[in-house]
Structures are given as structure tokens and as C-alpha cells.
Scaffold this active site. Structure first.
Site, mmCIF file in Angstrom:
data_model
loop_
_atom_site.group_PDB
_atom_site.id
_atom_site.type_symbol
_atom_site.label_atom_id
_atom_site.label_comp_id
_atom_site.label_asym_id
_atom_site.label_seq_id
_atom_site.Cartn_x
_atom_site.Cartn_y
_atom_site.Cartn_z
ATOM 1 N N CYS A 75 0.867 -1.174 0.000
ATOM 2 C CA CYS A 75 0.000 0.000 0.000
ATOM 3 C C CYS A 75 0.904 1.224 0.000
ATOM 4 O O CYS A 75 1.739 1.382 0.906
ATOM 5 C CB CYS A 75 -0.865 -0.020 1.258
ATOM 6 S SG CYS A 75 -1.755 1.515 1.524
ATOM 7 N N ASN A 76 0.766 2.045 -0.999
ATOM 8 C CA ASN A 76 1.633 3.228 -1.106
ATOM 9 C C ASN A 76 1.420 4.189 0.057
ATOM 10 O O ASN A 76 2.369 4.803 0.547
ATOM 11 C CB ASN A 76 1.357 3.972 -2.416
ATOM 12 C CG ASN A 76 1.855 3.208 -3.615
ATOM 13 O OD1 ASN A 76 2.998 3.356 -4.020
ATOM 14 N ND2 ASN A 76 1.009 2.362 -4.182
ATOM 15 N N CYS A 182 -1.048 3.990 -6.444
ATOM 16 C CA CYS A 182 -1.865 3.339 -5.409
ATOM 17 C C CYS A 182 -2.061 1.921 -5.912
ATOM 18 O O CYS A 182 -2.322 1.720 -7.113
ATOM 19 C CB CYS A 182 -3.201 4.058 -5.257
ATOM 20 S SG CYS A 182 -4.463 3.133 -4.351
HETATM 21 N N1 DGL Z 1 -4.041 0.741 -1.936
HETATM 22 C C1 DGL Z 1 -3.624 1.835 -1.184
HETATM 23 C C2 DGL Z 1 -2.456 2.604 -1.700
HETATM 24 O O1 DGL Z 1 -1.658 2.025 -2.395
HETATM 25 C C3 DGL Z 1 -4.532 2.531 -0.241
HETATM 26 C C4 DGL Z 1 -5.797 3.089 -0.719
HETATM 27 C C5 DGL Z 1 -6.593 3.637 0.440
HETATM 28 O O2 DGL Z 1 -6.891 2.883 1.350
HETATM 29 O O3 DGL Z 1 -6.876 4.836 0.434
HETATM 30 O O4 DGL Z 1 -2.276 3.743 -1.413
#
Ligand code: DGL
Length: 255
Positions: A75-76, A182
């Protein structure tokens, strides 16, 4: 007595990290994995640094208890806000953290106008701003996609299309590179292309997978034999479990 096989823990705010998982199992099929989908705290994108760090700390504790010695932050947002503190708190654990593939643009398509899509949290983070400053091609647009990851998480097809049309239209014919900052966004590449046309996508997951493999090799931690994938959701959502395996399967078919 045979030692229990050590696992690789992978987590995200929901099922988006499946896009990272897919790249990993492609080159490391013999490992045992636990994928942790934190649907309870989804989305991470608009949470404070403090909140994210607390959430991540709890997940990491849980994954360590489940015999994970290597943890992939898929998760970024979590990675940009919590990786440093996690590494400090758990020095014995190897953390492999995703980041928006902005350096790849610098390496392979520096001269092209670029759109970075990420959560608000990632874009505001110190980690991302260091990356941006270091590799800036001076032709970069930043778009914090507030609310988009949630729609992808919930599989709201029509709403995703509307959102992209409404917010990305202004970049049509203006960008050639798109950084998928993301881990949910690789799931909507087709829909992004429907609005922006033929753009080149940059996704950090394949690089991360290679890095993980190198680290395991160097530390002599590579497993042999059959690999296993366990899925856990913080709310025990059966629908997330189903979608996770479905997406993994679909991605496998598309190659
Ligand atoms: N999939 C996530 C990312 O890479 C998080 C998205 C979220 O929960 O806002 O940032």
C-alpha cells in the site's frame, strides 16, 4: 523436528494489494503467503500519519505472530507514512515497501509529460515529496484521487467510470505517462485508458517483486516445494476473500 516454514506477510487497506501479490507469486511461487486485507480501516488515503502508523503496527504484530519474517507493505499510503517507523520498531523483520514508480519515469521516459495518480495521503507524504524532488522531469501533473480507491475496493464500476471521466478528462492529450501510485489502480488501467487514450503505465509492483526475490536469496530464505496463499480480512469479509482470489485468477489468465 522440521522448522515451520517462514511466511511472507503482505498487507493493504483492502484487496488492492492483490496487484502486488500477483507480481510476487509470479516469480516466487514456492513461498507461503498471508495476505492481510484491512477492510476495517479502509480507506487509508485520508488518515493522518499517526493513525496509519498505529494501524500498520497492529497489522505487523499480527503478521509476526503468524510467523512472517518478511513483510511487504503493498500500500503506497501505508508505506509512505509508516515504513520508516516500522523498520525502526522491528529491526529483525525485513520490510519491502511499495512506492509510486516515479523513478521509473526518470529512467525510461523522462521527456514525456506524466500524470501521477495516488491517494491524498501519499501525495502529501514526505517520502513521496522527496521522490518527486529527486526525479522531477518538470512535466509532471499530480492528481490526488480522493475517494477512488474506495470505489475500486467496492467494485463500483459505473462510479469509477464517472469519476475518471470527470477528473481525468483535462489530462487527455496532455500526458503520455501515468504513474499508478496506489496499489488499487492497476485494476482500472483499461478504464483510465478509455479516458486518456494510449498512455504508458508505471507500476512499482514488478520491481518490488524482483527486489523481494533478491533479498530472500541473499539472506538464504528462499523456500522450496509447494507454495501456499492464505487470505485474511480484518472484518472477515467473505466477499473480499472471493474477489481477491478471483482477481488473482483473472490476472493470471491475462498474464
Ligand atoms: N491501496 C492503497 C495505496 O496504495 C490505499 C488506498 C486507500 O486505502 O486509500 O495507497
Amino acid at each position: 523436528m522440521e522448522k515451520e516454514r517462514e511466511k511472507i506477510g503482505i498487507f493493504d487497506s483492502g484487496i488492492g494489494g492483490v496487484t502486488v501479490m500477483y507480481e510476487i507469486i509470479k516469480i516466487l511461487p514456492k513461498e507461503d503467503y498471508i495476505y492481510y486485507s484491512d477492510s476495517k480501516n479502509n480507506p487509508y488515503g485520508d488518515k493522518t500519519e499517526e493513525q496509519i502508523q498505529k494501524i500498520c503496527n497492529n497489522i505487523v504484530q499480527h503478521l509476526i505472530d503468524k510467523n512472517c519474517k518478511t513483510i511487504v507493505i503493498a500500500c503506497n499510503t501505508a508505506s509512505s507514512k509508516a515504513k520508516n517507523i516500522l523498520r525502526k520498531t522491528y529491526p529483525k523483520i525485513e520490510f519491502i515497501a511499495i512506492e509510486p514508480a516515479y523513478k521509473m519515469v526518470y529512467d525510461y521516459a523522462f521527456d514525456k509529460p506524466t500524470l501521477v495518480m495516488a491517494t491524498k495521503g501519499t501525495m502529501e507524504s514526505e517520502a513521496f515529496n522527496i521522490l518527486l524532488k529527486k526525479y522531477n522531469n518538470q512535466k509532471t501533473y499530480l492528481f490526488p484521487c480522493i475517494g477512488l480507491a474506495e470505489k475500486i475496493e467496492q467494485g463500483k464500476e459505473q462510479e469509477i467510470k464517472q469519476y475518471l471521466k470527470m477528473h481525468l478528462k483535462i489530462y487527455q492529450n496532455r500526458v503520455e505517462n501515468v504513474v499508478l501510485g496506489c496499489t488499487h489502480y492497476p485494476l482500472i488501467q483499461k478504464q483510465i485508458q478509455e479516458v486518456l487514450g494510449q498512455v504508458q503505465f508505471f507500476n512499482g509492483a514488478p520491481q518490488l517483486a524482483k527486489h523481494l526475490k533478491n533479498v530472500l536469496k541473499k539472506k538464504n530464505l528462499l523456500n522450496q516445494g509447494e507454495g501456499d496463499i492464505e487470505f485474511e480480512d480484518s472484518q472477515n469479509l467473505e466477499i473480499n476473500k472471493k474477489r481477491f482470489y478471483e482477481i488473482l485468477n483473472e490476472m493470471g489468465k491475462e498474464g
